[in-house]
Design an enzyme around this catalytic site. Structure first.
Site, PDB file in Angstrom:
ATOM      1  N   ASP A  93      75.829  17.051  87.845  1.00 37.68           N
ATOM      2  CA  ASP A  93      76.250  17.756  86.644  1.00 37.68           C
ATOM      3  C   ASP A  93      77.357  18.728  87.030  1.00 37.68           C
ATOM      4  O   ASP A  93      77.544  19.036  88.205  1.00 37.68           O
ATOM      5  CB  ASP A  93      75.071  18.505  86.005  1.00 37.68           C
ATOM      6  N   ASP A 267      68.293  11.503  81.986  1.00 40.33           N
ATOM      7  CA  ASP A 267      67.724  12.237  83.113  1.00 40.33           C
ATOM      8  C   ASP A 267      66.795  13.296  82.554  1.00 40.33           C
ATOM      9  O   ASP A 267      67.003  13.773  81.424  1.00 40.33           O
ATOM     10  CB  ASP A 267      68.832  12.943  83.906  1.00 40.33           C
ATOM     11  N   CYS A 305      48.263   0.787  86.708  1.00 37.84           N
ATOM     12  CA  CYS A 305      49.409   1.322  87.446  1.00 37.84           C
ATOM     13  C   CYS A 305      49.291   0.970  88.924  1.00 37.84           C
ATOM     14  O   CYS A 305      48.201   1.077  89.504  1.00 37.84           O
ATOM     15  CB  CYS A 305      49.490   2.834  87.270  1.00 37.84           C
ATOM     16  N   CYS A 307      51.028   2.434  91.416  1.00 38.18           N
ATOM     17  CA  CYS A 307      51.581   3.491  92.276  1.00 38.18           C
ATOM     18  C   CYS A 307      50.542   3.918  93.304  1.00 38.18           C
ATOM     19  O   CYS A 307      49.339   3.644  93.144  1.00 38.18           O
ATOM     20  CB  CYS A 307      52.028   4.678  91.427  1.00 38.18           C
ATOM     21  N   CYS A 310      47.447   5.738  91.888  1.00 38.67           N
ATOM     22  CA  CYS A 310      46.494   4.913  91.129  1.00 38.67           C
ATOM     23  C   CYS A 310      45.844   3.839  91.995  1.00 38.67           C
ATOM     24  O   CYS A 310      44.735   3.383  91.712  1.00 38.67           O
ATOM     25  CB  CYS A 310      47.202   4.275  89.939  1.00 38.67           C
ATOM     26  N   HIS A 336      53.385   9.277  90.756  1.00 39.47           N
ATOM     27  CA  HIS A 336      52.872   8.498  89.613  1.00 39.47           C
ATOM     28  C   HIS A 336      53.809   8.621  88.409  1.00 39.47           C
ATOM     29  O   HIS A 336      54.168   7.631  87.770  1.00 39.47           O
ATOM     30  CB  HIS A 336      51.475   8.976  89.213  1.00 39.47           C
TER      31      HIS A 336
HETATM   32  N1  LIG Z   1      69.487  18.352  77.318  1.00 42.73           N
HETATM   33  C1  LIG Z   1      70.167  19.548  77.557  1.00 42.73           C
HETATM   34  C2  LIG Z   1      71.315  19.424  78.480  1.00 42.73           C
HETATM   35  C3  LIG Z   1      71.094  19.293  79.861  1.00 42.73           C
HETATM   36  C4  LIG Z   1      72.163  19.265  80.727  1.00 42.73           C
HETATM   37  C5  LIG Z   1      71.894  19.136  82.215  1.00 42.73           C
HETATM   38  S1  LIG Z   1      71.671  17.445  82.645  1.00 42.73           S
HETATM   39  C6  LIG Z   1      71.533  17.531  84.361  1.00 42.73           C
HETATM   40  C7  LIG Z   1      70.641  18.370  84.965  1.00 42.73           C
HETATM   41  C8  LIG Z   1      70.558  18.394  86.360  1.00 42.73           C
HETATM   42  C9  LIG Z   1      71.371  17.584  87.129  1.00 42.73           C
HETATM   43  C10 LIG Z   1      72.273  16.740  86.501  1.00 42.73           C
HETATM   44  C11 LIG Z   1      72.357  16.701  85.114  1.00 42.73           C
HETATM   45  C12 LIG Z   1      73.494  19.372  80.229  1.00 42.73           C
HETATM   46  N2  LIG Z   1      74.551  19.356  81.110  1.00 42.73           N
HETATM   47  C13 LIG Z   1      75.798  19.483  80.609  1.00 42.73           C
HETATM   48  N3  LIG Z   1      76.855  19.495  81.468  1.00 42.73           N
HETATM   49  N4  LIG Z   1      76.063  19.601  79.280  1.00 42.73           N
HETATM   50  C14 LIG Z   1      75.065  19.594  78.366  1.00 42.73           C
HETATM   51  O1  LIG Z   1      75.343  19.691  77.152  1.00 42.73           O
HETATM   52  C15 LIG Z   1      73.711  19.489  78.832  1.00 42.73           C
HETATM   53  C16 LIG Z   1      72.608  19.501  77.960  1.00 42.73           C
HETATM   54 ZN   LIG Z   2      50.052   5.551  88.898  1.00 45.49          ZN
END
Ligand SMILES: NCc1cc(CSc2ccccc2)c2nc(N)[nH]c(=O)c2c1
Ligand SMILES: [Zn+2]
Length: 373
Positions: A93, A267, A305, A307, A310, A336
């Site tokens: 990110d 994610d 499951c 894993c 489990c 898990h």
């Molecule tokens: N769901 C809320 C959310 C979460 C993340 C973080 S996602 C993430 C977390 C950790 C590692 C990699 C990606 C976001 N990142 C950016 N740049 N912009 C957003 O609007 C946004 C909104």
């Molecule tokens: Zn499991």
């Protein structure tokens, strides 16, 4: 193997898609769930264990890694893949979201965000250019544009102003990223819950041109119904031939609903964080292992499951080690949960490939309605 970045759609079922993202470090089958390895580790998991769950890409966090141990140190040590012993793709990110949610003394200007570290109070500045440099030093395969995610609820005028700043930052991110074969830059759509602003953001991003497109600014407290109402149109505003990434989502039913609406990548810290708080996700819903009713239960979390938790441990044992604060509790429940999420994604990919996503949804809902977990 390939030395470039590409996305190939394999099949669709309604708005849902399944395909493959090819990168020099390996392929990612979509729809994909990406575990979060914020500080260079998926908490309570070895990288080889994360790979065994079926994960084909991990997430890293620019904000955390720039503060500790710093991107320059990771670069000197061979990059994030070497540093954390994960040799498949990594997406990082851009840092802006974490600055606004974690740092103190933040000052937002056209240039970027000035802030104090939540770790030691040291002063830092993140700009689109600095974010691109940090993600290059980390060596991540998929780089996220530097954006601003407004805290909701916010007046539409504020959301519009924030989105337009993010679009100017997207342009600067694209320029600073340069031409890096085999590496991808994803733009991030903003615009809150206002369709006109989302459309303006999508048009701005398409005009700049990215290797993939994220839907940002959702799952920030608006609730699932509102999130889905935005996802009913937002993914379709983005190029069909590029991956669509919904950031920071979500619970299993959020994920199924997002895939049904055309999302390819997601994610969330939920499966790993919940594992540490004793919550286990199963086909039939969430098991809170700390509940006394599991104390004498010889059954596994989920009979179906495969894993390690489990296969070899009872609910009684998992209840005991959680109550005792034993480290193995976080290890087994995280494993898990990540295994369950990857099984869910594999099930979605198969259902889309065979045109039976509606039946998958019916089975998914029916299992959760059975109760008695
Ligand atoms: N769901 C809320 C959310 C979460 C993340 C973080 S996602 C993430 C977390 C950790 C590692 C990699 C990606 C976001 N990142 C950016 N740049 N912009 C957003 O609007 C946004 C909104
Ligand atoms: Zn499991």
């Amino acid at each position: 193997m390939t030395d470039c970045f590409s996305f190939t759609l394999r099949a669709t079922d309604g708005k849902a898609r399944t395909g493959v993202i090819a990168t020099p470090r390996g392929e990612i089958r979509t729809p994909a769930f990406m575990p979060v390895g914020t500080a260079g580790t998926v908490k309570a998991m070895l990288p080889e264990s994360v790979a065994e769950t079926g994960a084909e890409i991990l997430l890293g966090n620019t904000y955390h890694l720039m503060l500790r141990p710093t991107a320059e140190r990771i670069d000197r040590l061979g990059g994030l893949h070497r540093f954390m012993n994960w040799h498949r793709p990594i997406l990082t990110d851009s840092g802006g979201f974490q600055v606004m949610s974690l740092a103190s003394l933040r000052k937002l200007t056209e240039e970027g965000v000035r802030f104090s570290s939540h770790i030691d109070g040291s002063k830092h500045m993140l700009t689109p250019e600095r974010s691109m440099e940090i993600q290059r030093l980390l060596g991540s395969d998929i780089v996220m544009a530097f954006d601003e995610c407004p805290a909701l609820p916010a007046p539409v005028a504020k959301v519009a102003e924030s989105m337009r700043l993010s679009m100017r930052w997207a342009d600067r991110s694209r320029d600073a990223f340069g031409d890096r074969p085999g590496h991808a830059l994803f733009g991030i759509m903003q615009g809150g819950v206002t369709e006109e602003l989302r459309a303006e953001s999508a048009a701005a991003l398409k005009a700049i041109g990215f290797d993939g497109y994220a839907v940002g600014g959702l799952a920030v407290g608006e609730g699932q119904e509102t999130m889905f109402s935005v996802l009913d149109y937002a993914p379709g505003l983005l190029p069909e031939d590029r991956p669509r990434y919904l950031m920071g989502v979500g619970k299993p039913d959020d994920i199924v609903g997002a895939v049904e609406r055309g999302v390819d990548m997601m994610d969330c810290v939920l499966p790993s964080r919940s594992g540490r708080t004793g919550q286990a996700f199963t086909r039939r819903g969430v098991v809170n292992i700390k509940n006394a009713r599991h104390m004498d239960d010889p059954r596994p979390l989920d009979e179906d499951c495969a894993c390690p938790a489990c296969r070899s441990y009872s609910r009684a044992y998992l209840h005991h080690v959680f109550r005792s604060g034993e480290i193995i509790s976080s290890m087994l429940l995280t494993w898990h949960n990540l295994h369950y999420y990857q099984e869910l994604m594999a099930g979605l990919r198969g259902a889309i490939a065979e045109g039976r996503l509606a039946a998958f949804r019916r089975d998914f809902d029916a299992a959760r309605a059975e109760g008695d977990i």
